[in-house]
Design a protein around this motif. Sequence first.
Motif, mmCIF file in Angstrom:
data_model
loop_
_atom_site.group_PDB
_atom_site.id
_atom_site.type_symbol
_atom_site.label_atom_id
_atom_site.label_comp_id
_atom_site.label_asym_id
_atom_site.label_seq_id
_atom_site.Cartn_x
_atom_site.Cartn_y
_atom_site.Cartn_z
ATOM 1 N N VAL A 107 -9.942 -1.769 1.971
ATOM 2 C CA VAL A 107 -9.605 -1.423 0.589
ATOM 3 C C VAL A 107 -10.848 -1.576 -0.286
ATOM 4 O O VAL A 107 -11.596 -2.561 -0.145
ATOM 5 C CB VAL A 107 -8.476 -2.332 0.052
ATOM 6 C CG1 VAL A 107 -8.188 -2.033 -1.415
ATOM 7 C CG2 VAL A 107 -7.216 -2.149 0.895
ATOM 8 N N VAL B 276 -2.491 1.816 8.817
ATOM 9 C CA VAL B 276 -3.009 2.625 7.726
ATOM 10 C C VAL B 276 -3.552 3.896 8.361
ATOM 11 O O VAL B 276 -4.494 3.850 9.148
ATOM 12 C CB VAL B 276 -4.115 1.895 6.943
ATOM 13 C CG1 VAL B 276 -4.706 2.810 5.884
ATOM 14 C CG2 VAL B 276 -3.562 0.624 6.300
ATOM 15 N N ILE C 173 -7.061 2.294 -0.998
ATOM 16 C CA ILE C 173 -7.181 2.319 0.470
ATOM 17 C C ILE C 173 -8.312 3.261 0.871
ATOM 18 O O ILE C 173 -8.368 4.410 0.425
ATOM 19 C CB ILE C 173 -5.860 2.783 1.116
ATOM 20 C CG1 ILE C 173 -4.733 1.801 0.781
ATOM 21 C CG2 ILE C 173 -6.027 2.912 2.624
ATOM 22 C CD1 ILE C 173 -3.363 2.269 1.228
ATOM 23 N N GLY D 91 0.834 -1.191 0.000
ATOM 24 C CA GLY D 91 0.000 0.000 0.000
ATOM 25 C C GLY D 91 0.870 1.242 0.000
ATOM 26 O O GLY D 91 1.923 1.276 0.650
ATOM 27 N N SER E 69 -5.620 7.336 2.767
ATOM 28 C CA SER E 69 -6.885 7.131 2.057
ATOM 29 C C SER E 69 -6.767 7.629 0.615
ATOM 30 O O SER E 69 -6.304 8.749 0.363
ATOM 31 C CB SER E 69 -8.012 7.881 2.764
ATOM 32 O OG SER E 69 -8.268 7.333 4.036
ATOM 33 N N VAL F 286 -3.221 0.047 -3.878
ATOM 34 C CA VAL F 286 -2.769 -1.220 -3.307
ATOM 35 C C VAL F 286 -2.322 -2.104 -4.472
ATOM 36 O O VAL F 286 -3.102 -2.375 -5.390
ATOM 37 C CB VAL F 286 -3.874 -1.923 -2.502
ATOM 38 C CG1 VAL F 286 -3.348 -3.230 -1.923
ATOM 39 C CG2 VAL F 286 -4.378 -1.015 -1.390
ATOM 40 N N LYS G 297 -8.669 3.155 7.907
ATOM 41 C CA LYS G 297 -7.923 2.307 8.834
ATOM 42 C C LYS G 297 -8.899 1.541 9.716
ATOM 43 O O LYS G 297 -10.081 1.898 9.833
ATOM 44 C CB LYS G 297 -6.998 3.149 9.700
ATOM 45 C CG LYS G 297 -7.720 4.133 10.636
ATOM 46 C CD LYS G 297 -6.721 4.907 11.473
ATOM 47 C CE LYS G 297 -7.441 5.867 12.425
ATOM 48 N NZ LYS G 297 -6.492 6.596 13.279
#
Length: 593
Positions: free
Chosen positions: A164, A132, A153, A93, A137, A141, A156
């Motif tokens: 994702v 994350v 993404i 990521g 964001s 990925v 979190k």
Amino acid sequence: MQVDGRLPGSGFFVAPGTVLTCAHVAGPTATRVTVRWRGLPHAGTVRAASAAPTGAALWPWPDLAVIHLDSLTEHPCVWLTTRMPSLGRPCFGAGYSSTLAPSLKPAVGLLHLTGRHAFPPGTLLKISHEDVTQGMSGGPVLDPDSGGVWGVIKAKREQGGGFVVPLVGLRDLDPAIHRQLWRAHDLHHHRHPDNEHRPMFDAERSVTYVTPREERELRGILATLPEIRGEEHRTDYARSAGPLARPPSAPQHDYGDVAADLMGLVAPPAGEPPQVLTYAADLARRHTDRPELRDWVLYRTGRLGVIPPIVDRLTESSVTDPVSVMVRLRPAGNNHRRYHVTMWRYVDADHVVPVIDDLEAVPWPDARQRVQDTLVEQIRHLAAHERDIMVEFILPQELLNEPVHSWALWRSRRWETLGSKYAVVVRDLERLEDAESLAFLKRRWNTTARQFLRSGLASISCGDRRGHEAMWGWVGSQPHLSAVALPGPPDAAPSRVVLEVALPAGVPALTWCGTRCQECADDACPVRLFQDGLRGWLADTRHDGLPQRILELRRRAAAADEHWGRDLVLLWDDPRRRPPRQQMLPPDEAEVA
């Protein structure tokens, strides 16, 4: 890259001048944003984004946004893939993180795909093993096996890792923006296959299926095909998937969506072609003007050792297309009272037998008798092919309304008419011999090849008073128009106006009945009954199936005392079926191997 929109976050280039990120980062459609790449700001506009949430809820599915930059187009682009790694596989990521820094800084993390999370109407993927943070964001990925980016993404998770959005979520944005994004992406990677110096990923070494490199080549070719409607893509998917077909998880807006869904199915047994290969073969057969697609199919066919079924698929049309007697009546120069008669037996483009080629022009009654005296014998010759038989009359416009379909040619069976026994069509001589008109016909034929006539058939009312210019503008603005039902024979307005405009504009089919409008009430108008009946009869027909469908209608009309389909004329032009200019077989050469 960093995206400064509704919230600070990340994004990445997916096509020239196009950035993909999350909607909760960029904001709703039409929002102005700033993208920072290599330290410089670039202004852009959100062209499509998920709808904003109500209250403090999470941004709803798919939480994606497409940004078009005002001027920046020279930059690298990631390769997108809809083939996701299996659970437990590592991935990377990328994005911007505020961890251990007062401002967002570039960050790359090793992640693992651990499961799925229902997020109606879609499904998010769960990743773990790395933090994350909020700034990541909208970041990509990447699957290290294929070298492709398969997701974005979103957020979190409290217990570490994050969520994702898979790229299939793009299909739930604006369909037009979705097609533009993927076509621009696919064409970029097709035209510049080596610009980014990709390493040889493990998936590229696979010899059992379509590799990522081959997928890029295929999608680049598919991105050049004319757009068709979603229902046609669904039909193609079901035909190629066969018994393995399952309801797609998202709408299918373009050829690439169908290919992606087919590649997501279980691989077929050894010796059988992958579903995406049969799909590509069907498209190659349909789009003969794309030889690169046929070449792609044949190369993969040889590599996978599935030659027989794919060759059958590629040649299916030549085996199932009808054979025909082609009759051409050409005026003697400017004298439209005398005609040269020419006739062929047509099996396919490479197999045509000349029957009549009269140098002397004769009046129409004599020409008609000459054709009638020869037709039955020529139809008997074609019966040996055990395929559907058509009779195609290539006529000047003054003869288009001649009732050739009602000819009774069998002396012992006068009840059998030509048009109720075989598929009979008329074709416009001028269009077939004019290169510009023929080019428009080919283009519209290919554009509308897979659509049903429920969306491709239009009717012209008896009271239509549009002139040629207005009618030309209307036809030109209807790219999916493939057939027109006229309000009567084409020797008076408005039918004549439509005919004179639609033929050079490439409309493949026009049809009319012999009944003329008598200024009757709408509920009793025979023209209205004809057009309404025809619309229902042809709703699930494609334009290449019109001759056989009209044959069925003529037979049904013959069985009824009064039927709206009586005296129906079908003008139908398949640009692939053309009279030969040379390389004709001699009349006595055998036709059946």
